[in-house]
Design an enzyme around this catalytic site. Structure first.
Site, PDB file in Angstrom:
ATOM      1  N   GLY A  11      84.417  83.187  58.902  1.00 28.81           N
ATOM      2  CA  GLY A  11      84.310  84.370  58.047  1.00 28.81           C
ATOM      3  C   GLY A  11      83.553  84.155  56.752  1.00 28.81           C
ATOM      4  O   GLY A  11      83.127  85.124  56.117  1.00 28.81           O
ATOM      5  N   THR A  12      83.325  82.904  56.366  1.00 27.50           N
ATOM      6  CA  THR A  12      82.587  82.680  55.108  1.00 27.50           C
ATOM      7  C   THR A  12      81.105  82.427  55.393  1.00 27.50           C
ATOM      8  O   THR A  12      80.339  82.184  54.475  1.00 27.50           O
ATOM      9  CB  THR A  12      83.141  81.454  54.354  1.00 27.50           C
ATOM     10  OG1 THR A  12      82.982  80.303  55.196  1.00 27.50           O
ATOM     11  CG2 THR A  12      84.603  81.657  54.002  1.00 27.50           C
ATOM     12  N   GLY A  16      79.553  85.921  59.455  1.00 27.52           N
ATOM     13  CA  GLY A  16      80.994  86.106  59.302  1.00 27.52           C
ATOM     14  C   GLY A  16      81.376  86.970  58.115  1.00 27.52           C
ATOM     15  O   GLY A  16      82.204  87.888  58.243  1.00 27.52           O
ATOM     16  N   LYS A 138      76.230  77.992  74.548  1.00 26.34           N
ATOM     17  CA  LYS A 138      76.811  79.351  74.608  1.00 26.34           C
ATOM     18  C   LYS A 138      77.275  79.663  76.032  1.00 26.34           C
ATOM     19  O   LYS A 138      78.313  80.307  76.242  1.00 26.34           O
ATOM     20  CB  LYS A 138      75.804  80.382  74.108  1.00 26.34           C
ATOM     21  CG  LYS A 138      75.601  80.325  72.596  1.00 26.34           C
ATOM     22  CD  LYS A 138      74.563  81.319  72.094  1.00 26.34           C
ATOM     23  CE  LYS A 138      74.443  81.251  70.582  1.00 26.34           C
ATOM     24  NZ  LYS A 138      73.412  82.184  70.045  1.00 26.34           N
ATOM     25  N   ARG A 142      80.947  80.715  77.460  1.00 27.46           N
ATOM     26  CA  ARG A 142      81.146  81.930  78.274  1.00 27.46           C
ATOM     27  C   ARG A 142      81.922  81.588  79.565  1.00 27.46           C
ATOM     28  O   ARG A 142      82.851  82.318  79.950  1.00 27.46           O
ATOM     29  CB  ARG A 142      79.794  82.527  78.665  1.00 27.46           C
ATOM     30  CG  ARG A 142      79.048  83.226  77.539  1.00 27.46           C
ATOM     31  CD  ARG A 142      77.857  83.986  78.097  1.00 27.46           C
ATOM     32  NE  ARG A 142      77.096  84.696  77.070  1.00 27.46           N
ATOM     33  CZ  ARG A 142      76.202  85.656  77.362  1.00 27.46           C
ATOM     34  NH1 ARG A 142      75.968  85.996  78.627  1.00 27.46           N
ATOM     35  NH2 ARG A 142      75.546  86.269  76.398  1.00 27.46           N
TER      36      ARG A 142
END
Ligand code: GFR
Length: 313
Positions: A11-12, A16, A138, A142
């Site tokens: 989130g930072t 994010g 990635k 997945r």
């Protein structure tokens, strides 16, 4: 129905922090993972405190403590991971496998969005080394999500303005060139440019939408589907000055891969090649298993490239 509770991991970070903002703006109870590893990163800590001021809740948890991740995930309905794929020296997207394990054990998550936000990795099996590492990682994440039967949405957000619009898609800089601009091939390959705030807005709108359940959502707003030449022209009109255009052929561009230049540059070369020579962002129809964000959410007045560029004047 009440708004789902959202946990943002990473989130930072660059994406994010925008996701936290968009989640709060949409009225979701918003939580941000606070990792002890943050230690003396004062910018990140100040960011977290600011989120608290703005109504988000911090949840302590660490990727090295499975229990803490399970407890964090149990407090929410939706988890969004926005881990950096660019700083791959210090971060590794495979770290997300720990988050997948925690979500699997907790069993309560209605939607998980892993850290994607770029080229659709499912279409990049042919990708060049070493840049292919981004796509391979990635796809590993997945696979773990789908094997665990965790409901998901993958967001293919294309080219972030900060890395591709402001610099007229020049590498190794974030600012527009002053007198000459390197044009990739004929410069007419179509690319999709996105304002990062819009990426966050569309992402938050997708999390409770049944239409995006177990789908890839592509961000391809029509007016931002532009070639590099069109991008340069918009800048020239804004500044009233023309730039000298220097063409670099695909062969010349790829010859940079032969050098043992730093890994970050080599990774970037591959990504830029697929985007600007191959046209990997626009050389396919968004078919049966994909949704396009500006069609799903026409109410979003997305930032056009012309307006994004104004901040660089
Ligand atoms: C657009 O999709 C992606 C973009 C993607 O799927 C994965 C990674 C990216 C990276 C780009 C290339 O690695 O996001 C930003 C950009 C990072 C970068 C910018 C790398 C090297 C550079 O010289 C550079 O110049 C602006």
């Amino acid at each position: 129905m009440e708004k789902s509770r959202v946990l943002v991991v990473g989130g930072t970070g660059y994406v994010g922090k925008r996701l936290v903002k968009a989640s709060l703006a949409e009225g979701h109870p918003t939580y941000v993972l606070q990792r002890p590893e943050i230690s003396l990163d004062i910018e990140k800590l100040q960011s977290l405190l600011d989120f608290k001021r703005r109504g988000a809740q911090l949840i302590e948890g660490s990727f090295s403590d499975h229990r803490s991740l399970v407890e964090a995930v149990k407090q929410v309905d939706v988890v969004i991971s926005a881990m950096s794929g660019v700083h791959f020296r210090t971060h590794n997207l495979l770290t997300q496998l720990k988050l997948v394990d925690a979500i699997k054990e907790a069993g309560n998550i209605k939607r998980f969005l892993p850290s994607e936000f770029g080229i659709d990795p499912a279409r990049m099996e042919h990708a060049l080394e070493p840049g292919r590492v981004t796509f391979d990682e990635k796809m590993v994440v997945r696979k773990a999500i789908e094997e665990a039967k965790i409901p998901y949405t993958y967001v293919s957000a294309n080219c972030f303005g900060g890395y591709f619009i402001g610099n007229l898609s020049q590498m190794e800089t974030l600012l527009p060139p002053k007198d000459k601009v390197l044009i990739y091939g004929d410069g007419n390959v179509k690319v999709v440019f996105m304002d990062e705030d819009d990426v966050a807005t569309y992402t938050i709108k997708s999390i409770d939408d049944p239409r995006t359940l177990n789908k890839t959502m592509y961000l391809r707003p029509p007016e931002n589907i532009l070639s590099q030449r069109e991008l340069v022209e918009i800048w020239e009109k804004l500044t009233g000055r023309t730039l000298e255009k220097i063409t670099i052929s695909a062969e010349e561009f790829l010859s940079q891969l032969k050098g043992t230049g730093d890994l970050a540059h080599q990774v970037g070369i591959g990504h830029f090649y697929h985007i600007f020579y191959e046209g990997c962002l626009t050389n396919f129809e968004i078919g049966y298993n994909g949704e396009e964000a500006s069609k799903l959410y026409p109410e979003v007045d997305y930032t056009r490239v012309h307006d994004y560029l104004k901040r660089y004047l």
